[in-house]
Design a protein around this motif. Structure first.
Motif, PDB file in Angstrom:
ATOM      1  N   LEU A   1       0.801  -1.223   0.000  1.00 40.91           N
ATOM      2  CA  LEU A   1       0.000   0.000   0.000  1.00 40.91           C
ATOM      3  C   LEU A   1       0.832   1.271   0.000  1.00 40.91           C
ATOM      4  N   TYR A   2       2.150   1.151   0.200  1.00 38.92           N
ATOM      5  CA  TYR A   2       2.970   2.355   0.361  1.00 38.92           C
ATOM      6  C   TYR A   2       3.701   2.700  -0.928  1.00 38.92           C
ATOM      7  N   ASP A   3       3.564   3.943  -1.337  1.00 37.74           N
ATOM      8  CA  ASP A   3       4.271   4.471  -2.505  1.00 37.74           C
ATOM      9  C   ASP A   3       5.215   5.554  -2.000  1.00 37.74           C
ATOM     10  N   PRO A   4       6.510   5.476  -2.299  1.00 35.95           N
ATOM     11  CA  PRO A   4       7.462   6.456  -1.764  1.00 35.95           C
ATOM     12  C   PRO A   4       7.190   7.881  -2.232  1.00 35.95           C
ATOM     13  N   ASN A   5       6.489   8.052  -3.343  1.00 35.11           N
ATOM     14  CA  ASN A   5       6.195   9.402  -3.844  1.00 35.11           C
ATOM     15  C   ASN A   5       4.876   9.952  -3.317  1.00 35.11           C
ATOM     16  N   VAL A   6       3.937   9.064  -3.029  1.00 31.57           N
ATOM     17  CA  VAL A   6       2.592   9.491  -2.639  1.00 31.57           C
ATOM     18  C   VAL A   6       2.308   9.219  -1.171  1.00 31.57           C
ATOM     19  N   GLY A   7       2.856   8.139  -0.635  1.00 30.81           N
ATOM     20  CA  GLY A   7       2.589   7.754   0.744  1.00 30.81           C
ATOM     21  C   GLY A   7       1.691   6.538   0.799  1.00 30.81           C
ATOM     22  N   GLU A  25      -6.727   3.501  -0.406  1.00 31.50           N
ATOM     23  CA  GLU A  25      -7.861   3.319  -1.309  1.00 31.50           C
ATOM     24  C   GLU A  25      -7.738   2.065  -2.162  1.00 31.50           C
ATOM     25  N   GLN A  26      -6.576   1.444  -2.191  1.00 29.91           N
ATOM     26  CA  GLN A  26      -6.412   0.208  -2.953  1.00 29.91           C
ATOM     27  C   GLN A  26      -7.218  -0.937  -2.344  1.00 29.91           C
ATOM     28  N   THR A  27      -7.488  -0.881  -1.040  1.00 32.96           N
ATOM     29  CA  THR A  27      -8.249  -1.952  -0.410  1.00 32.96           C
ATOM     30  C   THR A  27      -9.531  -1.450   0.244  1.00 32.96           C
ATOM     31  N   VAL A  28      -9.672  -0.142   0.362  1.00 31.26           N
ATOM     32  CA  VAL A  28     -10.817   0.398   1.084  1.00 31.26           C
ATOM     33  C   VAL A  28     -11.698   1.213   0.150  1.00 31.26           C
ATOM     34  N   LYS A  29     -12.986   0.943   0.207  1.00 32.88           N
ATOM     35  CA  LYS A  29     -13.945   1.783  -0.497  1.00 32.88           C
ATOM     36  C   LYS A  29     -14.460   2.786   0.518  1.00 32.88           C
ATOM     37  N   TYR A  30     -14.249   4.069   0.239  1.00 32.85           N
ATOM     38  CA  TYR A  30     -14.615   5.104   1.194  1.00 32.85           C
ATOM     39  C   TYR A  30     -16.109   5.348   1.245  1.00 32.85           C
ATOM     40  N   GLU A  31     -16.583   5.536   2.443  1.00 32.21           N
ATOM     41  CA  GLU A  31     -17.911   6.095   2.675  1.00 32.21           C
ATOM     42  C   GLU A  31     -17.682   7.587   2.901  1.00 32.21           C
ATOM     43  N   PRO A  32     -18.654   8.442   2.607  1.00 29.09           N
ATOM     44  CA  PRO A  32     -18.454   9.876   2.798  1.00 29.09           C
ATOM     45  C   PRO A  32     -17.978  10.245   4.202  1.00 29.09           C
ATOM     46  N   ASP A  33     -18.502   9.556   5.231  1.00 32.53           N
ATOM     47  CA  ASP A  33     -18.089   9.861   6.602  1.00 32.53           C
ATOM     48  C   ASP A  33     -16.632   9.522   6.872  1.00 32.53           C
ATOM     49  N   ASP A  34     -16.052   8.602   6.101  1.00 33.72           N
ATOM     50  CA  ASP A  34     -14.647   8.229   6.286  1.00 33.72           C
ATOM     51  C   ASP A  34     -13.709   9.359   5.893  1.00 33.72           C
ATOM     52  N   LEU A  35     -14.171  10.273   5.085  1.00 36.77           N
ATOM     53  CA  LEU A  35     -13.321  11.353   4.597  1.00 36.77           C
ATOM     54  C   LEU A  35     -13.370  12.591   5.470  1.00 36.77           C
ATOM     55  N   VAL A  36     -14.164  12.548   6.527  1.00 34.77           N
ATOM     56  CA  VAL A  36     -14.302  13.674   7.446  1.00 34.77           C
ATOM     57  C   VAL A  36     -13.558  13.356   8.722  1.00 34.77           C
ATOM     58  N   VAL A  37     -12.679  14.270   9.144  1.00 34.37           N
ATOM     59  CA  VAL A  37     -11.918  14.055  10.374  1.00 34.37           C
ATOM     60  C   VAL A  37     -12.570  14.793  11.501  1.00 34.37           C
TER      61      VAL A  37
END
Length: 114
Positions: free
Chosen positions: A92-98, A102-114
């Motif tokens: 899951l780790y990309d040295p340029n992006v981090g 999202e490769q394994t998780v489908k986001y729900e709208p609430d997941d994107l709110v901190v």
């Protein structure tokens, strides 16, 4: 304490009203750079933790929202190597992006709110 020019505090009242902000992030050690060598030195389940190795691994810790952390754990993308010590298993780790959860998780709208 209103308009208190002497800066006197009521510590008892403050202690009674104090509420700690709940921890909304959870740590994951990512596989990048020298972390592979350090992870090999990290104790296996049941062994005592090596504090020196844990301190060296701090630079490879990424904090992610707790809900996503739980999903990655359930999907097997991270594993709990020791109590409270989570390690990236899936690529899951990309040295340029981090960390790219999202490769394994489908986001729900609430997941994107901190």
């Amino acid at each position: 304490m209103k308009n208190n020019s002497k800066l006197e505090f009521s510590f008892r009242t403050a202690a009674e009203r104090f509420q700690l902000i709940p921890e909304m992030q959870a740590p994951v050690i990512v596989r990048y750079g020298d972390s592979e060598r350090l992870l090999a030195q990290l104790a296996q389940p049941g062994d005592a933790l090596d504090r020196k190795t844990l301190r060296q691994l701090q630079r490879y810790v990424v904090n992610i929202p707790r809900r996503i952390h739980q999903r990655l754990l359930a999907d097997g993308a991270i594993e709990e190597r020791q109590p409270g010590v989570y390690v990236q298993v899936a690529p899951l780790y990309d040295p340029n992006v981090g960390l790219q959860v999202e490769q394994t998780v489908k986001y729900e709208p609430d997941d994107l709110v901190v």
